[in-house]
Motif scaffolding. Sequence first.
Motif, PDB file in Angstrom:
ATOM      1  N   LEU A 129      -0.378 -16.801  -3.778  1.00 13.27           N
ATOM      2  CA  LEU A 129       0.164 -16.144  -4.963  1.00 13.27           C
ATOM      3  C   LEU A 129      -0.876 -16.239  -6.068  1.00 13.27           C
ATOM      4  CD1 LEU A 129       3.840 -17.486  -4.889  1.00 13.27           C
ATOM      5  CD2 LEU A 129       2.997 -15.279  -4.098  1.00 13.27           C
ATOM      6  N   ASN A 130      -1.168 -15.125  -6.703  1.00 15.33           N
ATOM      7  CA  ASN A 130      -2.290 -15.072  -7.636  1.00 15.33           C
ATOM      8  C   ASN A 130      -1.920 -15.376  -9.081  1.00 15.33           C
ATOM      9  OD1 ASN A 130      -4.261 -14.345  -5.697  1.00 15.33           O
ATOM     10  ND2 ASN A 130      -3.364 -12.299  -5.623  1.00 15.33           N
ATOM     11  N   SER A 131      -0.737 -15.896  -9.288  1.00 18.38           N
ATOM     12  CA  SER A 131      -0.314 -16.209 -10.648  1.00 18.38           C
ATOM     13  C   SER A 131      -1.132 -17.373 -11.204  1.00 18.38           C
ATOM     14  CB  SER A 131       1.168 -16.583 -10.646  1.00 18.38           C
ATOM     15  OG  SER A 131       1.594 -16.921 -11.932  1.00 18.38           O
ATOM     16  N   ASN A 132      -1.437 -17.340 -12.517  1.00 13.46           N
ATOM     17  CA  ASN A 132      -2.192 -18.460 -13.086  1.00 13.46           C
ATOM     18  C   ASN A 132      -1.287 -19.675 -13.260  1.00 13.46           C
ATOM     19  OD1 ASN A 132      -1.058 -18.721 -15.805  1.00 13.46           O
ATOM     20  ND2 ASN A 132      -2.104 -16.817 -16.312  1.00 13.46           N
ATOM     21  N   ILE A 133      -1.887 -20.825 -13.508  1.00 12.28           N
ATOM     22  CA  ILE A 133      -1.165 -22.096 -13.486  1.00 12.28           C
ATOM     23  C   ILE A 133      -0.042 -22.159 -14.519  1.00 12.28           C
ATOM     24  CG2 ILE A 133      -2.698 -23.303 -15.091  1.00 12.28           C
ATOM     25  CD1 ILE A 133      -2.420 -25.757 -13.242  1.00 12.28           C
ATOM     26  N   TYR A 134      -0.146 -21.402 -15.600  1.00  9.47           N
ATOM     27  CA  TYR A 134       0.873 -21.416 -16.651  1.00  9.47           C
ATOM     28  C   TYR A 134       2.215 -20.925 -16.122  1.00  9.47           C
ATOM     29  CZ  TYR A 134       2.724 -20.952 -21.413  1.00  9.47           C
ATOM     30  OH  TYR A 134       3.462 -21.087 -22.567  1.00  9.47           O
ATOM     31  N   ASN A 135       2.191 -20.190 -15.018  1.00  7.78           N
ATOM     32  CA  ASN A 135       3.426 -19.680 -14.422  1.00  7.78           C
ATOM     33  C   ASN A 135       3.903 -20.512 -13.238  1.00  7.78           C
ATOM     34  OD1 ASN A 135       3.859 -17.504 -16.192  1.00  7.78           O
ATOM     35  ND2 ASN A 135       2.330 -16.279 -15.122  1.00  7.78           N
ATOM     36  N   HIS A 136       3.367 -21.733 -13.104  1.00  6.50           N
ATOM     37  CA  HIS A 136       3.877 -22.692 -12.123  1.00  6.50           C
ATOM     38  C   HIS A 136       4.988 -23.486 -12.815  1.00  6.50           C
ATOM     39  CE1 HIS A 136       0.478 -22.677  -8.989  1.00  6.50           C
ATOM     40  NE2 HIS A 136       0.362 -21.601  -9.739  1.00  6.50           N
ATOM     41  N   LEU A 137       6.223 -23.225 -12.441  1.00  2.94           N
ATOM     42  CA  LEU A 137       7.389 -23.706 -13.178  1.00  2.94           C
ATOM     43  C   LEU A 137       8.211 -24.681 -12.345  1.00  2.94           C
ATOM     44  CD1 LEU A 137       8.532 -20.129 -14.291  1.00  2.94           C
ATOM     45  CD2 LEU A 137       6.896 -21.615 -15.473  1.00  2.94           C
ATOM     46  N   SER A 138       9.047 -25.460 -13.030  1.00  8.22           N
ATOM     47  CA  SER A 138       9.966 -26.326 -12.288  1.00  8.22           C
ATOM     48  C   SER A 138      11.233 -26.579 -13.091  1.00  8.22           C
ATOM     49  CB  SER A 138       9.302 -27.659 -11.921  1.00  8.22           C
ATOM     50  OG  SER A 138       9.222 -28.512 -13.038  1.00  8.22           O
ATOM     51  N   ILE A 139      12.301 -26.836 -12.354  1.00  6.09           N
ATOM     52  CA  ILE A 139      13.556 -27.320 -12.925  1.00  6.09           C
ATOM     53  C   ILE A 139      13.880 -28.596 -12.161  1.00  6.09           C
ATOM     54  CG2 ILE A 139      14.821 -25.731 -11.401  1.00  6.09           C
ATOM     55  CD1 ILE A 139      17.167 -25.855 -13.363  1.00  6.09           C
ATOM     56  N   ALA A 140      14.267 -29.639 -12.872  1.00  7.54           N
ATOM     57  CA  ALA A 140      14.466 -30.931 -12.216  1.00  7.54           C
ATOM     58  C   ALA A 140      15.598 -31.692 -12.883  1.00  7.54           C
ATOM     59  CB  ALA A 140      13.174 -31.744 -12.278  1.00  7.54           C
ATOM     60  N   GLY A 141      16.258 -32.531 -12.091  1.00 10.67           N
ATOM     61  CA  GLY A 141      17.350 -33.336 -12.628  1.00 10.67           C
ATOM     62  C   GLY A 141      18.309 -33.762 -11.536  1.00 10.67           C
ATOM     63  N   GLY A 189      27.770 -29.699  -5.895  1.00 11.46           N
ATOM     64  CA  GLY A 189      27.486 -28.270  -5.889  1.00 11.46           C
ATOM     65  C   GLY A 189      27.141 -27.674  -7.231  1.00 11.46           C
ATOM     66  N   LYS A 190      26.876 -28.529  -8.242  1.00 10.82           N
ATOM     67  CA  LYS A 190      26.565 -28.018  -9.579  1.00 10.82           C
ATOM     68  C   LYS A 190      25.399 -28.785 -10.196  1.00 10.82           C
ATOM     69  CE  LYS A 190      31.327 -26.632 -10.675  1.00 10.82           C
ATOM     70  NZ  LYS A 190      32.465 -26.806 -11.624  1.00 10.82           N
ATOM     71  N   LEU A 191      24.637 -28.081 -11.040  1.00 11.15           N
ATOM     72  CA  LEU A 191      23.601 -28.751 -11.817  1.00 11.15           C
ATOM     73  C   LEU A 191      24.279 -29.612 -12.866  1.00 11.15           C
ATOM     74  CD1 LEU A 191      21.120 -25.785 -12.338  1.00 11.15           C
ATOM     75  CD2 LEU A 191      20.780 -27.756 -10.850  1.00 11.15           C
ATOM     76  N   HIS A 192      23.840 -30.864 -12.957  1.00 11.48           N
ATOM     77  CA  HIS A 192      24.476 -31.779 -13.905  1.00 11.48           C
ATOM     78  C   HIS A 192      23.645 -31.934 -15.174  1.00 11.48           C
ATOM     79  CE1 HIS A 192      25.760 -35.581 -15.739  1.00 11.48           C
ATOM     80  NE2 HIS A 192      26.941 -35.316 -15.195  1.00 11.48           N
ATOM     81  N   ILE A 206      16.941 -37.894 -22.458  1.00  9.73           N
ATOM     82  CA  ILE A 206      17.529 -38.007 -21.117  1.00  9.73           C
ATOM     83  C   ILE A 206      16.834 -39.125 -20.347  1.00  9.73           C
ATOM     84  CG2 ILE A 206      17.940 -36.839 -18.922  1.00  9.73           C
ATOM     85  CD1 ILE A 206      17.869 -34.190 -20.459  1.00  9.73           C
ATOM     86  N   ASN A 207      17.625 -40.045 -19.822  1.00  7.79           N
ATOM     87  CA  ASN A 207      17.109 -41.149 -19.010  1.00  7.79           C
ATOM     88  C   ASN A 207      17.570 -40.912 -17.571  1.00  7.79           C
ATOM     89  OD1 ASN A 207      16.794 -43.685 -17.654  1.00  7.79           O
ATOM     90  ND2 ASN A 207      16.727 -44.721 -19.638  1.00  7.79           N
ATOM     91  N   PHE A 208      16.712 -40.277 -16.772  1.00  5.44           N
ATOM     92  CA  PHE A 208      17.120 -39.889 -15.424  1.00  5.44           C
ATOM     93  C   PHE A 208      17.421 -41.074 -14.502  1.00  5.44           C
ATOM     94  CE2 PHE A 208      15.284 -35.699 -16.557  1.00  5.44           C
ATOM     95  CZ  PHE A 208      16.386 -34.923 -16.220  1.00  5.44           C
ATOM     96  N   PRO A 209      16.653 -42.168 -14.528  1.00  3.91           N
ATOM     97  CA  PRO A 209      17.014 -43.299 -13.656  1.00  3.91           C
ATOM     98  C   PRO A 209      18.410 -43.857 -13.949  1.00  3.91           C
ATOM     99  CG  PRO A 209      14.748 -43.508 -14.377  1.00  3.91           C
ATOM    100  CD  PRO A 209      15.333 -42.378 -15.157  1.00  3.91           C
ATOM    101  N   PRO A 256      28.005 -36.566 -18.867  1.00  6.84           N
ATOM    102  CA  PRO A 256      27.052 -35.472 -19.084  1.00  6.84           C
ATOM    103  C   PRO A 256      26.078 -35.782 -20.219  1.00  6.84           C
ATOM    104  CG  PRO A 256      29.297 -34.644 -18.894  1.00  6.84           C
ATOM    105  CD  PRO A 256      29.402 -36.133 -19.009  1.00  6.84           C
ATOM    106  N   THR A 257      24.828 -35.394 -20.038  1.00  9.78           N
ATOM    107  CA  THR A 257      23.798 -35.587 -21.057  1.00  9.78           C
ATOM    108  C   THR A 257      23.056 -34.274 -21.241  1.00  9.78           C
ATOM    109  OG1 THR A 257      23.508 -37.891 -20.390  1.00  9.78           O
ATOM    110  CG2 THR A 257      21.777 -36.923 -21.752  1.00  9.78           C
TER     111      THR A 257
END
Length: 355
Positions: free
Chosen positions: A173-185, A190-193, A275-278, A291-292
Amino acid sequence: MSHIILGGSANALAIARLLKAPNSIILDFNDCSPAMSTKYAKGLRLLSKNEQEVLETLLSLKAPPPKTLYPTSDYWVEFIAKNSSTLQEHGFLFFKTPYNCSETILDKLKFFQIMSPCFPTPLTRLADKAPTRSEEIIKPRKSFIDSSLVDKGFLYTTKYVRNASTYVKQQRLNSNIYNHLSIAGLFLAGKLHTVIYTRKLLEYPHPGGTAVMVSTIDSEEIRARLRKLAESALRHISYEGIFELEAILEDETLWLIEINGRFWLQHAIGEQLGINFPKLYHQALTGCITPTEAKSRVTALWIHEGLPLAFLKAPSYMKKIVLKELLKKRNWAFAHIDLKDLTPFIKFIRCKLKK
């Protein structure tokens, strides 16, 4: 209660610092790992890489229950999946991921086979000794072979690879690094918390290396698209627990790249957002999570101390992005530096100088 942090890299160090809890133990194979010297946990070096002996060491720990396991690498994700029944019988707490689900997120070839019918995913096939086409890159099929970490960074030939079957050839994929994205948590029932959204600004080596600098994502549109992708993808494989989903935005298409079923390298950036993930992870396992939400309008950077070297070797367009973000965002989280816990940073520098 006890907190057993599996692995000794920067994400393990961040877990210990964010928990600040008594009865915290870090297990790692490498005595040079900076996390092993933090004042917030007892470091215990594993002398054998034999899986059965590692399991016996874990079971023999004199730690008060409940004993929460915090995986920080793919090796430990696979280890927990293989030994989940035994670990549960001995009072360890963790999210029980079905082994086939773990295999899906750990194996890039299987990930493509399972996810590509439903999501935009780069074409991936088993590597061979044939010349690599210009539109392909070569990646390790898994980040670990046995217990040894595979070197980061893309390859462009399998000429010097001992076993080509441990690698895959993947659509470039030829996208530049600025378009390397993530969502984490956390993904629960069955739901994002609780989640955060980040983008990669600098990596080493380039391309395909470890993130050296990441930034929070400001665009509401991109955040919404990442959220929708994560919810669908994680439900598709029946996943539950801590996660990081990586994607690349190219020509308006959001490509699903991989899912990490563990604490990711830059999770300490969450502290800058309130947010304190641990702690949330532990609360989720003990049934008392609340929820936080991330602090509104707060932006932040996560910085690895290898940034100067990566910056010098980065393409000019990446240097411009890095300088702009450093001036724009004032809330910084560092991988190793902490004025209240300096020994890990000193150890990190000493180990790098030795190498």
